[in-house]
Scaffold this active site. Sequence first.
Site, PDB file in Angstrom:
ATOM      1  N   GLY A  19       0.832  -1.201   0.000  1.00 50.50           N
ATOM      2  CA  GLY A  19       0.000   0.000   0.000  1.00 50.50           C
ATOM      3  C   GLY A  19       0.865   1.249   0.000  1.00 50.50           C
ATOM      4  N   GLY A  21      -0.926   4.347  -0.695  1.00 49.90           N
ATOM      5  CA  GLY A  21      -1.934   5.396  -0.526  1.00 49.90           C
ATOM      6  C   GLY A  21      -2.658   5.171   0.792  1.00 49.90           C
ATOM      7  N   GLU A 109     -11.033  -3.023  -6.843  1.00 46.54           N
ATOM      8  CA  GLU A 109     -10.191  -2.611  -7.962  1.00 46.54           C
ATOM      9  C   GLU A 109     -11.044  -1.917  -9.024  1.00 46.54           C
ATOM     10  OE1 GLU A 109      -7.930  -4.457 -11.686  1.00 46.54           O
ATOM     11  OE2 GLU A 109      -8.974  -5.769 -10.334  1.00 46.54           O
TER      12      GLU A 109
HETATM   13  C1  BEZ Z   1      -3.113   2.097  -1.805  1.00 43.52           C
HETATM   14  O1  BEZ Z   1      -1.942   1.802  -1.926  1.00 43.52           O
HETATM   15  O2  BEZ Z   1      -3.537   2.586  -0.785  1.00 43.52           O
HETATM   16  C2  BEZ Z   1      -4.036   1.868  -2.940  1.00 43.52           C
HETATM   17  C3  BEZ Z   1      -3.692   2.318  -4.180  1.00 43.52           C
HETATM   18  C4  BEZ Z   1      -4.571   2.102  -5.215  1.00 43.52           C
HETATM   19  C5  BEZ Z   1      -5.760   1.439  -5.035  1.00 43.52           C
HETATM   20  C6  BEZ Z   1      -6.079   0.966  -3.792  1.00 43.52           C
HETATM   21  C7  BEZ Z   1      -5.220   1.198  -2.734  1.00 43.52           C
END
Ligand code: BEZ
Length: 256
Positions: A19, A21, A109
């Site tokens: 992750g 984000g 997704e």
């Molecule tokens: C994440 O890394 O938080 C993330 C990035 C893209 C889609 C879902 C989660």
Amino acid sequence: MSVHDSMVPVELAEFWLFGYGSLIWKPPPHFDRRIPGWVTGYVRRFWQASEDHRGTPEAPGRVVTLIDRSYWAQLTDHHDSAPEKVWGVAYRITADRVDEVKEYLDIRETNGYSIHYTPFHPAEGVDSVLLPQAGPIRALVYIGTPENEQFTGPQDPQKLAEHIYHSHGPSGPNREYLWGLEKSLDALSLESGDEHVTDLSNRVRAIAAQQEKESGPADKLRAAYSLADMGTESSQHHHFRRAGSVDEQEETEKTS
Ligand code: BEZ
């Protein structure tokens, strides 16, 4: 021999999710390890439109995606430098829940992200008993590539900051996502800061301060509650945590 070749065969590998984000501070269900670390070959940017979490179809917000570094190098970006290491966290999903979590993640997704695999490097100092092997771990990562419809490409930082300041979605104000990312990145390591994220955060803080100066007491109160509600975690020592329930996750946020 590439770094992929040096890793254990796919069929023997554990399931790890990277992750970069909101997953950093809003974990997936059923993980039993949370390891800070980094990946290379990418640049993190707020270049993905969000219609389902931090915006709406009518007024999409902005969330992060990873850009292939060699592709990014060909673009004109106002933020013209980016750290070699993209910091985030990797989660190990408990063996008996992998199928369930994959299904959960596949449903999430949406809005342009697709599945990729990349070598994840645990931060220095992570206890080796928590890791499956020495060296990088193969991890699944969600990426909104330039071909996806939500990809915005390079944006003027001040316009992007204003856009983030004004955007809201089912998961809350876009600015909380930005500040949550800044705060949780800072908590990972002394070297995990990301200038793109920090600069945007500072710009949005400046816009918020200006708005507060110009607005009445009711708006000020709302702004104060909004900041108090951030509720992000900032411990550098949470490398190992128990899994939460799917229901608990659903209450907080989906994965973008
Ligand atoms: C994440 O890394 O938080 C993330 C990035 C893209 C889609 C879902 C989660």
